[in-house]
Every structure is written in C-alpha cells, then in structure tokens.
Design a protein around this motif. Sequence first.
Motif, PDB file in Angstrom:
ATOM      1  N   ARG A 400       0.805  -1.221   0.000  1.00  0.00           N
ATOM      2  CA  ARG A 400       0.000   0.000   0.000  1.00  0.00           C
ATOM      3  C   ARG A 400       0.840   1.274   0.000  1.00  0.00           C
ATOM      4  O   ARG A 400       0.291   2.378   0.060  1.00  0.00           O
ATOM      5  CB  ARG A 400      -0.925  -0.032   1.223  1.00  0.00           C
ATOM      6  N   ASP A 401       2.152   1.126  -0.090  1.00  0.00           N
ATOM      7  CA  ASP A 401       3.003   2.315  -0.038  1.00  0.00           C
ATOM      8  C   ASP A 401       2.820   3.232  -1.238  1.00  0.00           C
ATOM      9  O   ASP A 401       2.983   4.449  -1.141  1.00  0.00           O
ATOM     10  CB  ASP A 401       4.477   1.903   0.064  1.00  0.00           C
ATOM     11  N   GLY A 402       2.470   2.669  -2.379  1.00  0.00           N
ATOM     12  CA  GLY A 402       2.353   3.465  -3.598  1.00  0.00           C
ATOM     13  C   GLY A 402       1.246   4.501  -3.554  1.00  0.00           C
ATOM     14  O   GLY A 402       1.274   5.478  -4.309  1.00  0.00           O
ATOM     15  N   CYS A 403       0.264   4.315  -2.677  1.00  0.00           N
ATOM     16  CA  CYS A 403      -0.798   5.315  -2.541  1.00  0.00           C
ATOM     17  C   CYS A 403      -0.593   6.175  -1.296  1.00  0.00           C
ATOM     18  O   CYS A 403      -1.414   7.052  -1.012  1.00  0.00           O
ATOM     19  CB  CYS A 403      -2.171   4.638  -2.488  1.00  0.00           C
ATOM     20  N   ARG A 404       0.494   5.929  -0.564  1.00  0.00           N
ATOM     21  CA  ARG A 404       0.732   6.623   0.703  1.00  0.00           C
ATOM     22  C   ARG A 404       1.905   7.594   0.649  1.00  0.00           C
ATOM     23  O   ARG A 404       2.293   8.152   1.672  1.00  0.00           O
ATOM     24  CB  ARG A 404       0.982   5.596   1.812  1.00  0.00           C
TER      25      ARG A 404
END
Length: 541
Positions: A400-404
Amino acid sequence: MNQHEWWRGAVIYQIYPRSFYDANNDGVGDLRGISEKLDYIADLGVDAIWISPFFKSPMKDFGYDISDYKAVDPLFGNMDDFDHLLEKAHKLGLKVMIDQVLSHTSDQHEWFAESRQNRLNPKADWYVWADSKADGMPPNNWLSIFGGMGWKWDSRRQQYYLHNFLSSQPDLNFHNPEVQKAVLENVEYWLKKGVDGLRLDAVNFCFHDKFLRDNPAKPIHERNGRGFSPDNPYAYQYHYHNNTQPENLAFIESLRQLLDKYPGTTALGEISSEDSIQTMAEYTADNKRLHMAYSFELLTDDFTVEHISNTVKQLENTMKDGWPCWAISNHDVERVVTRWGKDNASDKQLAKMLTVLVSSLKGTVCSYQGEELGLEEAYVSFEQLQDPYGIEFWPKFKGRDGCRTPMPWQESESEAGFSDSKPWLPIPADHRALSVDQQSGDPKSILTFYQSWMKWRSKQDILKLGDIEFISVNESVLCFERSFEGKTWLVALNLSAEEQNFESEAELQAIKLAFDLSQGQKDKNLITLPRYAVYMAEKVS
C-alpha cells in the motif's frame, strides 16, 4: 432520519497524517502539519476531514496498531496539537472525524501485556486465546489478511492468540462485556473532546465465532474477489467465522446509543465481509446502528458500467434505513486514476470525470488526499517499502506504499515542500509536476476543477440527497437519473477514452457547468460524449 443532517451527502476528505504535511521536518507528517493546511482543505469545498490514526502506537501497521487510545503518538505531536487542530477546523466550518480501530490493539497495549501473563489475571479473557490442537497446531484454520495463520503462539500462557491482521495486532474478545465497556469508554473520550464523527476501521471484525469453527474452503473460480488476489491464501476461504458475527449487531447498537448522547456526531463503518452489501444494510438498519457504511466494492479493479451500476443498485435495493458512502481511493488501495485509468492514468479529463462520478452517486463521499491533484500510483522499490503487507507478498502485490507517498506541495522545493528532511516514503518525480503550487490558479488544472466542482455540488441538494435510478445506455456510458423535490437530472459519464453516442428522447435542458470539464452535447435525440466526458441535464417534462 433528518435528511439535512450534515453528514448526508457530505464530502469527507481523508487525511493520512504521515504523508500530508511535515511541520517539524522529521520526514513524517504530523498534526501541526494538518493544522497549517486546513485553509487549503477548506478551500477544496469539502465538508469534513477524516484523520487516519494518530494515537500512540509502535507503528508496525502505521498507527492501526494502537497501544494507547487516549494518547497522541509523539511522532504526530501531542494533545495540544490535536486540540488546536479541532478548534481551527471548526472555525473554518470543517467537521472532524477520527479513525477508531476497535477490533484489535497493539501487542504493546497495557491490556495485552496483562492478558498474556497468565490465564488467571483480571484481563486474561480480554483477548481471543485458545489451546492448541493435540498435535500443537492452531485451534482452527483461520488466516491472517497479511499472510499466514491467524494465530500466534504465546509461550507465557502456552496458548495461541487470534490476530486477523499482523501478529502484533491481537484481537480483542468482544464476547467479554468488560471489553465492550472499556472500548466504548475510549470512544467517549474523543466525543467529549468534540470530534464530529468516527470512521470505524474493520468494524465487522469485532466478534469471532465463539465455537472457533473452521472456515470453509472457497472454490478456485471465486478466489479473486473482495480485493484479495489468489496469491494470498486469505482468498482460499469463506471467512464466515472469524468476522461478521451476529453478536456484533448488539454492540453496534450500544455504540450508536453512545453517539446519540452527542448530537450531530456520526459513525461511518468500513465493511469487508463475504457479502459486504448485505452487511452494510444490516449494520445501518432501523436507525439504531451505524449512520453510514462503505465497502470495497468500488475500490477494486473493476471499472465497468455493469459493476458500478450493479453495486449501487444492489445497495439501494438492500439498504432500506441506512445511508451509503462511496470511496474510489483510500490508503489501502492503488490510486484510482492508475487502477481504473491504466494507460490513460495521466489524462486530466479522467481525473475530473472520476471526481464527478463518485460525488454524483447517491450517498456521502470519502475523497482521499491527492485525488484533487490527480496523483497516480507511485512506484516504490522493494528496498524502499515500508508496508509489511507489501513486503510479505512482493513482487505480485507491492503493498500500500504506492498510494501513501507524501503530498507534493511545491514543485521546486526540497521534497516537494512536504518536509525539509528525507520523507518516510519517496516522492516520485511525476508527482512534483502535479504539486499544489503548480495547479493553484490554473483554470484548466485538476485541482481548480475539484475546488469549483465541490463548491458547486455543495449547493445542489439533488446530488446530495436525491434518489437514483440507472438507465442502460451502452457498456461505456454510466447513465442515471437523480430526483429530488420534483426535479430530475440526467447524469451520463463516458468511462472510456473513446467518443460515445447514445439516443435520448427525453426533453432535456443542459446544465452549464462553469468550470473546465469535458462535457457532452445533445443534438436532437443524439447525445455525444467525448472521451471521459460528462453530460448533465435537467428533464423539463
């Protein structure tokens, strides 16, 4: 229910505090950073903010593992910072909602520290403990969403404890009335402070099957649903017994009774069950449970007219008393322009059309930070990953890092104006070009459109409160009518990058939208929609 309660049809702006704005320049966003940007948020035309967890936590799951529900984690500031944020938001006319993670705690919480000592202490039954099978294996086949078994052995008690998420997130035993009472006391602490609402994380996970029955296996052809890919064994089961238990409804009613003591407050539940639409209806029924609920149905990869219309129609047919909420992006899923736009993710018209789409459906809207800029999903290398979910399932699922990744505020500044220090996640170069300072004042930008659209929508009761009825046009055009107090509007959205045409014999008066949006045209009975265009008109007869 009063149709004019503030939350009905509202736009709630989700803030992921680690990545919003870093006021103390340690590389992580904080509460003072949010306060400094509240004027920006108010100018977006939204009604409320929802702040993801900022409570004391070891940050194994970045705040969703809480070790003290009544304390601000020093990483984000202190209680004075929160009080200032709340006061300033209210002065700007913004409601404040906070995340409440009720089903589990951190393993660093004092409750768990006591519970794990032995089987006789006062909190021995506050978590879900179970003996092993005769061969030493866990008591049943329940799995963790984040990979592996949903049970962890504890040598102190010589028992397993349940964790639906990370092993450092033990599940509370809601079958114990003392647990329910303590949880509600934590919630009331924040209501007394003056928060306007709660976003309830994984609220259907509060209870487990007290008989610890095995979950049944799921057929191979069904293993790609609910957002779980087949490479995650969690997709191999029907999760009938480790969440969404009937006992949870009584607890939800107790929570609602507490909220009713604080007029004007609201509860929004996050639902992820085997039948999320049905669960949403149950959890909002009879005006005595949650005010609103949302699920992951529009947070999947399925960007089709059929899926969107069927999802909304199914909910309309099922949810008789409650109120829906829609989100197409959040901190758990790939950003929507990438997820739904694929190769056209950078098309400004796509981003604008998606804003219109989600905020023209019947219901409240959760809008995730960065949507107003049209941010695409960021690439984060394995070496830069922070999310344990992504680390576990790399490379098929990258977490989920890519949206964070942090918000880009100023294109030319160090770290895009987010911080003077290296941020906890990298800021991609293409996000700099979409920074707030580059889009502000540009009449053709995604940000300017978002601001103009949301301020205009806030005055349109028909979009906020009206009934909805879908019209079948073709496989690329999402078309529906919104009706309220004797008026009916037609809304048509081209979900494709190709021009679309359809016929309508209705007598229509186009609604002229005074902002930069690709709009369709009607000539006689033919409505033409350029790529990602919107056509909105009032039926005059």
